[in-house]
Every structure is written in structure tokens, then in C-alpha cells.
Design a protein around this motif. Sequence first.
Motif, PDB file in Angstrom:
ATOM      1  N   MET A  18      31.454  27.385  37.849  1.00 20.88           N
ATOM      2  CA  MET A  18      32.334  28.547  37.880  1.00 20.88           C
ATOM      3  C   MET A  18      33.259  28.435  36.678  1.00 20.88           C
ATOM      4  SD  MET A  18      34.871  29.738  40.931  1.00 20.88           S
ATOM      5  CE  MET A  18      35.806  31.261  40.823  1.00 20.88           C
ATOM      6  N   SER A  19      32.958  29.143  35.612  1.00 25.16           N
ATOM      7  CA  SER A  19      33.601  28.912  34.327  1.00 25.16           C
ATOM      8  C   SER A  19      34.512  30.064  33.942  1.00 25.16           C
ATOM      9  CB  SER A  19      32.546  28.720  33.239  1.00 25.16           C
ATOM     10  OG  SER A  19      31.712  29.859  33.178  1.00 25.16           O
ATOM     11  N   VAL A  20      35.436  29.769  33.041  1.00 19.40           N
ATOM     12  CA  VAL A  20      36.357  30.779  32.543  1.00 19.40           C
ATOM     13  C   VAL A  20      35.614  31.706  31.596  1.00 19.40           C
ATOM     14  CG1 VAL A  20      38.448  31.142  31.200  1.00 19.40           C
ATOM     15  CG2 VAL A  20      38.311  29.233  32.770  1.00 19.40           C
ATOM     16  N   HIS A  21      35.756  33.034  31.828  1.00 19.05           N
ATOM     17  CA  HIS A  21      35.100  33.994  30.955  1.00 19.05           C
ATOM     18  C   HIS A  21      35.659  33.938  29.538  1.00 19.05           C
ATOM     19  CE1 HIS A  21      32.404  35.979  33.608  1.00 19.05           C
ATOM     20  NE2 HIS A  21      33.323  36.503  34.386  1.00 19.05           N
ATOM     21  N   MET A  22      36.986  33.830  29.406  1.00 19.70           N
ATOM     22  CA  MET A  22      37.632  33.894  28.112  1.00 19.70           C
ATOM     23  C   MET A  22      38.618  32.746  27.979  1.00 19.70           C
ATOM     24  SD  MET A  22      38.466  37.969  28.050  1.00 19.70           S
ATOM     25  CE  MET A  22      39.312  37.900  26.481  1.00 19.70           C
ATOM     26  N   PRO A  23      38.797  32.189  26.767  1.00 12.58           N
ATOM     27  CA  PRO A  23      39.807  31.145  26.578  1.00 12.58           C
ATOM     28  C   PRO A  23      41.183  31.668  26.947  1.00 12.58           C
ATOM     29  CG  PRO A  23      38.362  31.341  24.663  1.00 12.58           C
ATOM     30  CD  PRO A  23      38.065  32.512  25.540  1.00 12.58           C
ATOM     31  N   ALA A  24      41.992  30.790  27.566  1.00  9.54           N
ATOM     32  CA  ALA A  24      43.310  31.221  28.019  1.00  9.54           C
ATOM     33  C   ALA A  24      44.146  31.766  26.876  1.00  9.54           C
ATOM     34  CB  ALA A  24      44.035  30.061  28.690  1.00  9.54           C
ATOM     35  N   SER A  25      44.010  31.198  25.677  1.00  9.15           N
ATOM     36  CA  SER A  25      44.828  31.635  24.554  1.00  9.15           C
ATOM     37  C   SER A  25      44.556  33.071  24.171  1.00  9.15           C
ATOM     38  CB  SER A  25      44.566  30.733  23.345  1.00  9.15           C
ATOM     39  OG  SER A  25      43.188  30.775  22.989  1.00  9.15           O
ATOM     40  N   SER A  26      43.331  33.567  24.434  1.00  6.29           N
ATOM     41  CA  SER A  26      43.003  34.925  24.048  1.00  6.29           C
ATOM     42  C   SER A  26      43.542  35.958  25.018  1.00  6.29           C
ATOM     43  CB  SER A  26      41.474  35.083  23.954  1.00  6.29           C
ATOM     44  OG  SER A  26      40.895  34.947  25.247  1.00  6.29           O
ATOM     45  N   ALA A 162      33.886  36.749  26.624  1.00  2.80           N
ATOM     46  CA  ALA A 162      34.846  37.811  26.298  1.00  2.80           C
ATOM     47  C   ALA A 162      34.283  39.173  26.671  1.00  2.80           C
ATOM     48  CB  ALA A 162      35.189  37.761  24.813  1.00  2.80           C
ATOM     49  N   GLU A 163      32.999  39.380  26.405  1.00  6.05           N
ATOM     50  CA  GLU A 163      32.384  40.662  26.756  1.00  6.05           C
ATOM     51  C   GLU A 163      32.305  40.826  28.265  1.00  6.05           C
ATOM     52  OE1 GLU A 163      28.161  43.112  26.186  1.00  6.05           O
ATOM     53  OE2 GLU A 163      28.491  41.201  25.140  1.00  6.05           O
ATOM     54  N   ALA A 164      31.977  39.748  28.988  1.00  4.56           N
ATOM     55  CA  ALA A 164      31.916  39.819  30.440  1.00  4.56           C
ATOM     56  C   ALA A 164      33.271  40.172  31.032  1.00  4.56           C
ATOM     57  CB  ALA A 164      31.430  38.479  31.009  1.00  4.56           C
ATOM     58  N   ALA A 165      34.342  39.536  30.517  1.00  2.00           N
ATOM     59  CA  ALA A 165      35.690  39.819  31.012  1.00  2.00           C
ATOM     60  C   ALA A 165      36.070  41.264  30.748  1.00  2.00           C
ATOM     61  CB  ALA A 165      36.686  38.878  30.352  1.00  2.00           C
ATOM     62  N   ALA A 166      35.700  41.785  29.563  1.00  2.68           N
ATOM     63  CA  ALA A 166      36.023  43.170  29.225  1.00  2.68           C
ATOM     64  C   ALA A 166      35.289  44.138  30.155  1.00  2.68           C
ATOM     65  CB  ALA A 166      35.666  43.447  27.768  1.00  2.68           C
ATOM     66  N   GLN A 167      34.030  43.828  30.480  1.00  2.08           N
ATOM     67  CA  GLN A 167      33.264  44.702  31.371  1.00  2.08           C
ATOM     68  C   GLN A 167      33.819  44.663  32.789  1.00  2.08           C
ATOM     69  OE1 GLN A 167      29.001  44.163  28.942  1.00  2.08           O
ATOM     70  NE2 GLN A 167      29.202  43.445  31.053  1.00  2.08           N
ATOM     71  N   VAL A 168      34.262  43.488  33.232  1.00  2.00           N
ATOM     72  CA  VAL A 168      34.879  43.378  34.560  1.00  2.00           C
ATOM     73  C   VAL A 168      36.154  44.208  34.617  1.00  2.00           C
ATOM     74  CG1 VAL A 168      36.117  41.797  36.091  1.00  2.00           C
ATOM     75  CG2 VAL A 168      33.889  41.152  35.183  1.00  2.00           C
ATOM     76  N   ARG A 169      36.989  44.098  33.582  1.00  2.00           N
ATOM     77  CA  ARG A 169      38.249  44.838  33.572  1.00  2.00           C
ATOM     78  C   ARG A 169      38.002  46.346  33.556  1.00  2.00           C
ATOM     79  NH1 ARG A 169      43.991  44.459  30.749  1.00  2.00           N
ATOM     80  NH2 ARG A 169      44.058  42.707  32.179  1.00  2.00           N
ATOM     81  N   ALA A 170      37.053  46.804  32.753  1.00  2.65           N
ATOM     82  CA  ALA A 170      36.766  48.235  32.687  1.00  2.65           C
ATOM     83  C   ALA A 170      36.297  48.758  34.043  1.00  2.65           C
ATOM     84  CB  ALA A 170      35.713  48.508  31.616  1.00  2.65           C
ATOM     85  N   HIS A 171      35.442  47.989  34.723  1.00  3.52           N
ATOM     86  CA  HIS A 171      34.935  48.418  36.026  1.00  3.52           C
ATOM     87  C   HIS A 171      36.051  48.421  37.064  1.00  3.52           C
ATOM     88  CE1 HIS A 171      31.156  49.363  38.074  1.00  3.52           C
ATOM     89  NE2 HIS A 171      31.684  48.816  39.142  1.00  3.52           N
TER      90      HIS A 171
END
Length: 270
Positions: A18-26, A162-171
Amino acid sequence: WIKLLQNLQPSIEAKTEMSVHMPASSHKGDMGLSAGVTPMARPWPLGWAVLGVVLGLCLIGLAMPLLVAIVLLQTLLETVRFVANLDHDTRTAGEDDSTHQDVTLVMPGTCGYIFWQLGMVHYVCEQFDTSNTKLAGISSGAICAQFILKLEEAASGASSGAEAAAQVRAHAQELFALLDRRIAPVLWWPLGFLGRMGLLLDDLGKYLMPKIVPQGRIRIGVRRFTGGKVPALVPDVVTNFASVEDFSSADAATSCVWLVVTLQPVRWLS
């Protein structure tokens, strides 16, 4: 939730991928403070707020004798069934393939706080890949399990975290905007939700219906009516779903709170 994630994050990455989609700094300045949606909801006028509180307290007072009687009767019947060993566990030892390495997200029922709960689930799914976790929920928690599956579908096929996180947020933003449009006309005063929240949850369930339901991964807690010598509503869990419609029906059943959510006292499952 946040404390739980802080405590589990090292083991999550080691045991379940279970991994982080995006680095915390971003995420700095972008996550944790806003979901990116401007709500339509506005504070109630003082007069309506006072009237709603007064009427709400009166309704609680009128309903209290009936509620106390139901609680005492249900507790008595359930105690008798327990003492008589009428509800023994019939599952076999091999039916549950869980191990100590599994991570399970357990989501309780929160009633009207479901909207805050959905926001926390959005945060978890945007920050982590939850596809290797197991899910357990009751009432609003079961709806959140459905939400997680939908967000996982949104993130699937992404070429990077990063793309996965962006798609989750948009949905998630689409869902929150839909909820806002549906809720604003209903909750125009404090008691606007009585008997009508179920209609909103049914609409939400249609939107959140996943393409597939992973077998053996999800557990939904319900109260099941059982007859016999001592009829009662006993705790039960639904784990197998023949279709996504069955999954949505189980979600609706576990969220069936009489008078508050719906005017139906029970929901029937096949």
C-alpha cells in the motif's frame, strides 16, 4: 484516521504494497486543507435554526419511550439467543483467508458525519494505493467502502503515482459537487434530512456502483431478522455478492436507519 495512518504507514508499505501515490513534498499547499470544491451550503438563518433545534428536541422527547422499549426488547431477545447458543458461527476455519500481514480498513457508521468520512476516504485514496487492502464497513462505512472501489477504478491505468492521485482527486470532486447539488435543496433547515437522507444515499449508491466487486475482500455489517423460538435482529456480515447490484443493495440495507434515513423500517436482501 490521521494517527492511524501515521502508526501504520511503515508496516503498510512493507506488508501490503500500500504505497504513497505522490511524494509528500509535492503535496505541500495542495493536500489536507481543501478538496478543491466550493460548497453551495450556507448557514441557516437564525430563526430557522432555533425552530429546527426546538422541534428536533421535541421529536426526540416524543420518540424516546418507543426507542427505549425497542432497545430493551432487542437486548433481551439477543441475550436469550446468546445464552441458548442459537446464533453459533457456522463458517469453517478455511473460509476466511486473512493473515496477520493483511491491512484492513475498518469504517464505522457515522450517520450524518458521512460527508466528513467521505472526505477522509478521499484523502486516504489520493495518498495511498489501497488496492491490496481489505475493507469492512457498516452503514456510512459501507458506503465509504464502495467509494474506495470507485476511486481505485479512477486510479487504475495511471502511468505514475502523480497521475493516479490527480485522477482520484478529479473523481472525488465530481462526487462532492454532485452531493452538494442534491443536498443543498434538502438541508435548507435543521430537520430537512428526516426521512429523506435515504433518497440521497440511494442516488449516491448509483453513482458509486463499481464495475466489479472483488470477492472475499469486502465485509458489510448488517442486522438480520431471524425467526424461530426467539425472533430477533441479530448481527450478521455480508461477504459474497453475486453482482454489483447485490453489493449496492447490501450498502442500502446497512444504512437503513428508520425515520432518520428512510421511512422503511427494513430492507430485504436476496
